[in-house]
Design a protein around this motif. Structure first.
Motif, short mmCIF file in Angstrom:
data_model
loop_
_atom_site.label_atom_id
_atom_site.label_comp_id
_atom_site.label_asym_id
_atom_site.label_seq_id
_atom_site.Cartn_x
_atom_site.Cartn_y
_atom_site.Cartn_z
N HIS A 96 -53.29 -4.87 24.55
CA HIS A 96 -52.32 -5.84 24.06
C HIS A 96 -52.94 -7.23 24.15
O HIS A 96 -52.48 -8.10 24.88
CB HIS A 96 -51.04 -5.78 24.90
N LEU A 119 -47.47 -4.65 15.63
CA LEU A 119 -46.34 -4.98 16.51
C LEU A 119 -46.55 -4.40 17.90
O LEU A 119 -46.19 -5.02 18.91
CB LEU A 119 -45.03 -4.46 15.90
N TRP A 120 -47.14 -3.21 17.98
CA TRP A 120 -47.43 -2.63 19.29
C TRP A 120 -48.42 -3.50 20.06
O TRP A 120 -48.29 -3.68 21.28
CB TRP A 120 -48.00 -1.22 19.12
N TYR A 169 -46.34 -6.95 21.08
CA TYR A 169 -44.96 -7.02 21.56
C TYR A 169 -44.82 -7.55 23.00
O TYR A 169 -43.78 -8.12 23.34
CB TYR A 169 -44.26 -5.67 21.41
N LEU A 171 -43.39 -11.01 23.41
CA LEU A 171 -41.96 -11.27 23.29
C LEU A 171 -41.34 -11.60 24.65
O LEU A 171 -40.27 -12.21 24.72
CB LEU A 171 -41.24 -10.06 22.69
#
Length: 407
Positions: free
Chosen positions: A44, A114-115, A118, A121
């Motif tokens: 990420h 998006l993975w 995320y 967020l």
């Protein structure tokens, strides 16, 4: 009697005989401290987001460009209508097939993107400054518009419209929102994107070396998923791959006379009985009317043309009929300058009346078709007569034609 306790040492607490149950001190909160979640996944990160984002950006760019082609072929402004090109013959088939293929691939790419991002967020504090708030707002608009665009496009492929608005106008408008949001996002994130673009960029060297193997596996898996989705759907456009057409809603060989149809005669409100007294009306400086036998008696032309629909499927077929420019010239239209308004017998529909610019009208391959692969048209394919023209969306290849008006 003197105490043996050293001077200054506090006296021990005496046991209490109270029966009250022990509990938290009144001065302390009983709620746990609220903390943002912690993500330990090492992929990420900005490098992964950049690697996926450049492919996603390319897919959206192709979708936007081919979407513009489709929209302006279907709904040309007045100043462009007479100059839309009728060649290459396969033009719309290629552009719309590419539009659908990249749109389906973009669904996979967007999910991976998006993975990868995320966890952001849940950054804390959620807003650090006015600039940060505007940046987060722009990202929210981008994500919402991209998801909306891909979802509505997917549902359009299967012809399911569970919404009260017009798909064409809204889908076209949101495409501009997505494109503008992407450009804004790239401008804001340009330094970070540049830092993580190449394999040996400064941003990449700062990341743990062991992440490279995991990231490569993720990107290979993403590529494999895109390949599977493409292979199992693109056969509806690229007919040599039709054996793999497992997930697309249309198969190029399935339908009346071996061709798919989107709108049947029953759905259009056209019955065989209503065609018993059919006549073709041609309006112009010298108007006339033809029966089906009269049309069949005219000089015929054969053309091998694809019929390509906005949903992405396309099939090549042999069509036979009368050249539209011959019908227009007989009605007094000037070759190369006359446009035509075509009216169908269908009871209602957004494309019941269609206009065709002078470039199409004058093309020798634009036909009022009477046959398909040497056989009379079936009712679902537009019997007794339909328009077939090169480089033209299927919705404009009007079926059940009963009137031509020279403009």
């Amino acid at each position: 009697m003197t105490s043996s306790r050293p001077s200054g040492e506090p006296a021990p607490e005496r046991p209490t005989t109270s029966s009250r149950a022990p509990g938290p001190s009144p001065s302390r909160s009983v709620l746990p401290a609220l903390r943002p979640p912690v993500f330990t996944g090492r992929l990420h990160d900005a490098r992964t987001a950049t690697a996926v984002g450049r492919w996603l950006g390319a897919a959206f760019a192709v979708c936007f460009a081919t979407g513009l082609v489709s929209h302006y072929l279907q709904h040309p402004p007045a100043w462009l209508a007479d100059d839309l090109p009728a060649r290459p013959v396969w033009g719309y088939r290629g552009s719309q097939g590419l539009h659908i293929a990249t749109g389906l691939a973009a669904i996979v790419l967007l999910l991976v993107k998006l993975w990868a991002v995320y966890p952001r967020l849940f950054v804390w504090p959620p807003v650090r400054s006015v600039r940060h708030a505007l940046e987060r707002l722009s990202v929210a608009v981008l994500v919402a518009a991209a998801v909306f665009e891909l979802l509505t496009g997917l549902l359009n492929i299967v012809e399911w419209y569970p919404w009260p608005f017009s798909f064409i106008q809204v889908h076209f408008a949101v495409a501009w929102v997505v494109t503008g949001s992407i450009l804004l996002h790239v401008a804001v994130k340009a330094p970070e994107i540049a830092a993580h673009w190449g394999r040996r960029s400064a941003g990449t060297l700062a990341l743990p070396a062991e992440d490279a193997v995991d990231r490569r596996s993720l990107l290979l898996g993403m590529g494999a998923a895109v390949g599977v989705v493409t292979l199992t759907t693109v056969g509806q456009t690229v007919t040599p791959l039709k054996a793999f057409d497992l997930l697309a809603p249309r198969h190029p060989d399935h339908g009346p006379q071996g061709l798919p149809v989107n709108r049947t005669a029953a759905a259009a409100g056209v019955s065989a009985g209503a065609l018993a007294a059919w006549r073709l009306q041609v309006a112009g400086p010298r108007p006339y009317t033809l029966t089906l036998d009269g049309l069949r008696a005219m000089e015929h032309t054969r053309a091998r043309l694809p019929i390509a629909c906005v949903e992405g499927w396309a099939v090549q077929a042999d069509w036979g009929g009368v050249r539209v420019r011959d019908l227009v010239e007989r009605a007094g239209g000037v070759p190369g300058r006359a446009a035509v308004r075509v009216t169908s017998l269908e009871v209602s529909g957004a494309y019941r009346v269609m206009e065709m610019g002078a470039e199409y009208v004058d093309d020798p391959l634009t036909l009022l078709a009477l046959t398909l692969d040497g056989q009379p048209l079936s009712l679902d394919h537009g019997f007794p007569a339909r328009i077939i023209a090169p480089n033209r969306p299927g919705v404009l290849q009007t079926k059940w034609v009963h009137r031509l008006e020279v403009l």
